[in-house]
Scaffold this motif. Structure first.
Motif, PDB file in Angstrom:
ATOM      1  N   ALA A  47       0.899  -1.201  -0.077  1.00  0.00           N
ATOM      2  CA  ALA A  47       0.048  -0.049  -0.207  1.00  0.00           C
ATOM      3  C   ALA A  47       0.911   1.165   0.050  1.00  0.00           C
ATOM      4  N   GLY A  48       2.075   1.052   0.575  1.00  0.00           N
ATOM      5  CA  GLY A  48       2.992   2.358   0.413  1.00  0.00           C
ATOM      6  C   GLY A  48       3.866   2.467  -0.677  1.00  0.00           C
ATOM      7  N   GLY A  49       3.867   1.488  -1.590  1.00  0.00           N
ATOM      8  CA  GLY A  49       4.611   1.496  -2.750  1.00  0.00           C
ATOM      9  C   GLY A  49       5.972   0.895  -2.719  1.00  0.00           C
ATOM     10  N   ALA A  50       6.090  -0.032  -1.616  1.00  0.00           N
ATOM     11  CA  ALA A  50       7.319  -0.674  -1.447  1.00  0.00           C
ATOM     12  C   ALA A  50       7.263  -2.198  -2.396  1.00  0.00           C
ATOM     13  N   PRO A  51       8.630  -2.812  -2.603  1.00  0.00           N
ATOM     14  CA  PRO A  51       8.722  -3.765  -3.340  1.00  0.00           C
ATOM     15  C   PRO A  51       7.933  -5.026  -2.720  1.00  0.00           C
ATOM     16  N   ASP A  52       8.171  -6.397  -3.569  1.00  0.00           N
ATOM     17  CA  ASP A  52       7.230  -7.239  -3.196  1.00  0.00           C
ATOM     18  C   ASP A  52       7.652  -8.558  -2.289  1.00  0.00           C
ATOM     19  N   ALA A  53       7.041  -9.605  -2.038  1.00  0.00           N
ATOM     20  CA  ALA A  53       7.465 -10.397  -1.090  1.00  0.00           C
ATOM     21  C   ALA A  53       8.743 -11.113  -1.534  1.00  0.00           C
ATOM     22  N   ALA A  54       9.114 -11.434  -2.802  1.00  0.00           N
ATOM     23  CA  ALA A  54      10.530 -11.799  -3.091  1.00  0.00           C
ATOM     24  C   ALA A  54      11.439 -11.028  -2.654  1.00  0.00           C
ATOM     25  N   TRP A  55      11.323  -9.702  -2.884  1.00  0.00           N
ATOM     26  CA  TRP A  55      12.403  -8.601  -2.409  1.00  0.00           C
ATOM     27  C   TRP A  55      12.511  -8.798  -0.914  1.00  0.00           C
ATOM     28  N   LEU A  56      11.359  -8.713  -0.210  1.00  0.00           N
ATOM     29  CA  LEU A  56      11.492  -8.710   1.231  1.00  0.00           C
ATOM     30  C   LEU A  56      12.374 -10.126   1.639  1.00  0.00           C
ATOM     31  N   LYS A  57      11.864 -11.072   1.281  1.00  0.00           N
ATOM     32  CA  LYS A  57      12.721 -12.269   1.406  1.00  0.00           C
ATOM     33  C   LYS A  57      13.899 -12.425   1.221  1.00  0.00           C
ATOM     34  N   GLU A  58      14.451 -11.820   0.186  1.00  0.00           N
ATOM     35  CA  GLU A  58      15.986 -11.583  -0.019  1.00  0.00           C
ATOM     36  C   GLU A  58      16.689 -10.440   1.062  1.00  0.00           C
ATOM     37  N   VAL A  59      15.853  -9.493   1.202  1.00  0.00           N
ATOM     38  CA  VAL A  59      16.416  -8.552   2.372  1.00  0.00           C
ATOM     39  C   VAL A  59      16.496  -9.339   3.852  1.00  0.00           C
TER      40      VAL A  59
END
Length: 394
Positions: free
Chosen positions: A121-133
């Protein structure tokens, strides 16, 4: 009443608190680990609470800061982590697996989806990106051992990314990925709070990898935690247990059955104790006084508190969110509150004078002097301030 269940009155419950919570003089502990085991958990939202709660219960309170810090950050015998009600507590490290399985898994199952929804909702990247981080952050932390969020972001710059939270709401604001992700990793049992940046009162912490622990069956872990807590805090009602654990009532009932908990009669209804603990308390607590900190685990231990804290005292001793401030105890009940002034003086006020005479006053004075003696030059301001605490410091 003739139903075969033993009646436990408020006097006996207060004696249990004095003995089992290490507050009576003869029951004081010899080490911080003993205090934590006796209470099951020390409230860790306000860092000073951990030390003040330990100091109130140590036979030699002067050792509080050194030995509690050593247990937390050198020996690893105590650990600060998310626990019941998604709140930060300090536990004996051997309870890590039990706490995570009994209270953390359910939170960890729903929080990633909540975070991803908020980030999207805030314009951040997706689940795959968050998993990498997440994976990269854990790898950095393993290399560093302990690190602040800023230090982790030096090696993993994506932690600095921001997203808009609550767009259009009164609480709209920018959230940093590092803040939300590290909290999530704590809820998932992957990281814990490490050594603070400042003194023992500091709320700025490093992060550290969680101690390795086996994955336990949820129902078994809940039974184990409930058994430990009832041994320390029983008798307690079903409502007390549901409130303290944050579980569903069906989970509380399942755990009570699993441990063979026994029923007793309390003034507020049916209470529960561990198997074999229905008899009178062994031993007796001599008259005792205590100055307990804000959010102390004894003061916050039960949802129903009338047996140790008069409802008339609550407006002065609690904030609007239900957080208890510093309290003065006499023989198992709260009779007032205390505070530390800017010059270091420990000041207190009795609000409930029933049964409080010269012996109580002398004991409270002695506890205030004991507290000031080991706190020394450190100044303590509770994170959640209450009306009486503010008035006494003013």
């Amino acid at each position: 009443m003739g139903d075969g269940r033993r009646y436990v009155d408020v006097v006996e419950r207060r004696v249990r608190v004095g003995l089992r919570h290490r507050l009576a003089g003869s029951a004081r502990a010899g080490a911080p680990e003993e205090v934590a085991r006796s209470l099951v958990a020390l409230h860790g939202t306000d860092p000073a609470t951990v030390y003040l709660a330990v100091g109130a219960r140590l036979g030699d309170a002067a050792r509080t800061v050194v030995e509690t810090g050593r247990a937390l950050y050198e020996d690893g015998s105590l650990v600060r982590m998310h626990g019941m009600r998604n709140t930060v507590f300090v536990f004996p490290t051997d309870l890590t697996a039990v706490v995570h399985a009994s209270t953390g898994i359910a939170v960890a199952a729903r929080e990633p989806a909540n975070l991803l929804k908020q980030m999207a909702a805030g314009g951040a990247p997706d689940a795959a990106w968050l998993k990498e981080v997440e994976e990269a952050t854990l790898a950095v932390l393993e290399r560093r051992g302990q690190a602040t969020a800023a230090e982790l972001a030096q090696d993993e710059p994506r932690l600095r990314e921001q997203f808009l939270y609550g767009a259009g709401k009164s609480y709209e604001g920018l959230h940093t990925v590092s803040t939300r992700l590290l909290r999530l990793l704590g809820q998932e049992g992957k990281v814990v709070r490490g050594r603070p940046l400042g003194s023992w009162t500091s709320s700025q912490f490093r992060w550290a990898p969680a101690p390795p622990h086996p994955e336990l069956d949820i129902a078994g872990a809940q039974a184990a935690l409930l058994d430990r807590w009832l041994a320390a805090c029983g008798p307690a009602t079903e409502a007390d247990l549901k409130w303290w654990t944050g579980w569903r009532v069906t989970e509380v009932r399942r755990a009570l059955e699993a441990i063979g908990a026994e029923e007793v009669r309390l003034d507020e209804g049916t209470g529960y104790v561990t198997a074999g603990d229905t008899g009178p308390v062994t031993g007796s607590a001599e008259p005792w006084a205590a100055l307990l900190p804000a959010l102390d685990p004894t003061a916050m231990g039960w949802q129903h508190r009338d047996w140790y804290l008069s409802p008339d005292l609550r407006p002065a001793l609690f904030d609007r969110s239900g957080n208890v401030g510093p309290t003065v105890w006499w023989n198992g009940r709260v009779i007032g509150g205390w505070a530390q002034r800017a010059d270091g003086e420990i000041v207190w006020r009795v609000l409930d004078e029933e049964g409080v005479g010269g012996e109580a006053e002398a004991a409270i004075v002695a506890e205030a002097e004991r507290l000031r003696g080991w706190v020394g030059s450190t100044r303590i301001t509770p994170r959640f301030r209450t009306p009486l605490e503010r008035e006494l410091t003013g």
